[in-house]
Design a protein around this motif. Structure first.
Motif, short mmCIF file in Angstrom:
data_model
loop_
_atom_site.label_atom_id
_atom_site.label_comp_id
_atom_site.label_asym_id
_atom_site.label_seq_id
_atom_site.Cartn_x
_atom_site.Cartn_y
_atom_site.Cartn_z
N ALA A 36 2.57 55.13 -17.73
CA ALA A 36 3.05 56.50 -17.49
C ALA A 36 1.93 57.42 -17.00
O ALA A 36 0.76 57.26 -17.37
CB ALA A 36 3.67 57.07 -18.75
N THR A 37 2.32 58.39 -16.19
CA THR A 37 1.43 59.46 -15.75
C THR A 37 1.59 60.59 -16.76
O THR A 37 2.71 61.04 -17.02
CB THR A 37 1.84 59.94 -14.35
OG1 THR A 37 1.79 58.83 -13.46
CG2 THR A 37 0.92 61.03 -13.86
N ARG A 54 5.51 60.50 -17.53
CA ARG A 54 6.60 59.99 -16.70
C ARG A 54 6.25 58.59 -16.20
O ARG A 54 5.11 58.32 -15.85
CB ARG A 54 6.86 60.92 -15.52
CG ARG A 54 7.50 62.22 -15.92
CD ARG A 54 7.84 63.12 -14.73
NE ARG A 54 8.44 64.37 -15.18
CZ ARG A 54 7.75 65.40 -15.67
NH1 ARG A 54 6.45 65.33 -15.77
NH2 ARG A 54 8.38 66.50 -16.06
N THR A 55 7.30 57.76 -16.16
CA THR A 55 7.12 56.39 -15.69
C THR A 55 8.41 55.89 -15.05
O THR A 55 9.48 56.45 -15.30
CB THR A 55 6.70 55.45 -16.86
OG1 THR A 55 6.46 54.15 -16.34
CG2 THR A 55 7.76 55.40 -17.94
N HIS A 56 8.29 54.85 -14.26
CA HIS A 56 9.46 54.20 -13.67
C HIS A 56 9.68 52.82 -14.29
O HIS A 56 10.54 52.08 -13.83
CB HIS A 56 9.30 54.08 -12.15
CG HIS A 56 9.20 55.42 -11.48
ND1 HIS A 56 10.26 56.27 -11.38
CD2 HIS A 56 8.14 56.04 -10.91
CE1 HIS A 56 9.86 57.38 -10.76
NE2 HIS A 56 8.59 57.27 -10.49
N SER A 57 8.90 52.50 -15.32
CA SER A 57 9.01 51.20 -15.98
C SER A 57 9.05 51.38 -17.49
O SER A 57 8.22 52.09 -18.06
CB SER A 57 7.81 50.32 -15.61
OG SER A 57 7.80 49.16 -16.41
N LEU A 58 10.01 50.74 -18.11
CA LEU A 58 10.08 50.75 -19.57
C LEU A 58 9.92 49.33 -20.13
O LEU A 58 10.45 49.01 -21.19
CB LEU A 58 11.40 51.39 -20.03
CG LEU A 58 11.47 52.89 -19.75
CD1 LEU A 58 12.86 53.43 -20.06
CD2 LEU A 58 10.43 53.63 -20.57
N THR A 117 10.58 62.90 -27.47
CA THR A 117 11.90 62.87 -26.84
C THR A 117 11.80 62.07 -25.57
O THR A 117 10.96 62.36 -24.71
CB THR A 117 12.42 64.29 -26.54
OG1 THR A 117 12.51 65.01 -27.77
CG2 THR A 117 13.79 64.25 -25.88
N VAL A 118 12.63 61.05 -25.46
CA VAL A 118 12.64 60.19 -24.27
C VAL A 118 13.92 60.46 -23.50
O VAL A 118 15.01 60.41 -24.07
CB VAL A 118 12.57 58.69 -24.66
CG1 VAL A 118 12.55 57.81 -23.41
CG2 VAL A 118 11.37 58.42 -25.55
N THR A 119 13.77 60.76 -22.23
CA THR A 119 14.92 60.95 -21.35
C THR A 119 14.78 59.99 -20.18
O THR A 119 13.79 60.02 -19.45
CB THR A 119 15.00 62.40 -20.82
OG1 THR A 119 15.03 63.29 -21.94
CG2 THR A 119 16.24 62.61 -19.96
N ILE A 120 15.77 59.11 -20.05
CA ILE A 120 15.79 58.14 -18.95
C ILE A 120 16.85 58.60 -17.97
O ILE A 120 18.02 58.76 -18.34
CB ILE A 120 16.14 56.73 -19.47
CG1 ILE A 120 15.17 56.29 -20.57
CG2 ILE A 120 16.16 55.73 -18.31
CD1 ILE A 120 15.62 55.06 -21.33
N THR A 121 16.45 58.81 -16.72
CA THR A 121 17.39 59.18 -15.67
C THR A 121 17.53 57.98 -14.74
O THR A 121 16.54 57.49 -14.19
CB THR A 121 16.89 60.40 -14.88
OG1 THR A 121 16.69 61.48 -15.80
CG2 THR A 121 17.89 60.82 -13.81
#
Length: 147
Positions: A36-37, A54-58, A117-121
């Protein structure tokens, strides 16, 4: 399991109170999303600061679900936080547990020092299918294909 392609952005947000070290909150998030950045916002005695990552990988978070054998509860918690109208999944994690590299979902009122708090879009693909990819259904504790 299907080879559906997803495009996701996950945001991890946590307050940083005056009694905490920002670096430790960053480390807590880093255990779950090392790629994550991270951005920080300073606080003062009246309001906490904030760490936003923020990240694009979980992938690491999914690995922790598997390692801790919490796939079913993780999937249920994430699906409970699914908002289909916005293609988002929101849930909270305990900061102290994350710092120890453990996933512990926060329920009820936030912890005294706040939760992550984790929000995945999900901008491409079905959010519920993405959740099932992160935390697949199990049978006798073993992940199974739910297709």
């Amino acid at each position: 399991m299907s080879s559906q392609i997803f495009h996701v952005t996950a945001t991890f947000e946590a307050p940083v109170y005056a009694t905490e070290r920002t670096e430790r909150v960053i480390e807590a998030i880093d255990t779950l999303a090392p790629e994550a950045t991270v951005e920080t916002q300073s606080g003062d005695e009246r309001a906490p600061g904030t760490v936003v990552a923020r990240t694009h990988s979980l992938e690491r978070l999914s690995e922790r679900f598997h390692e801790q054998a919490i796939l079913d509860s993780a999937r249920t918690t994430m699906l409970d936080g699914l908002t289909p109208e916005t293609n988002t999944v929101t849930f909270r994690l305990k900061k102290q547990a994350a710092y120890a590299d453990v996933v512990n979902f926060a329920v009820g009122d936030p912890d005294e020092l706040g939760d992550i708090t984790v929000t995945i879009t999900v901008s491409e693909g079905d959010p519920a299918a993405y959740v099932r990819q992160l935390a697949p259904p199990t049978e006798d504790g073993v992940p199974v294909d739910d297709e």
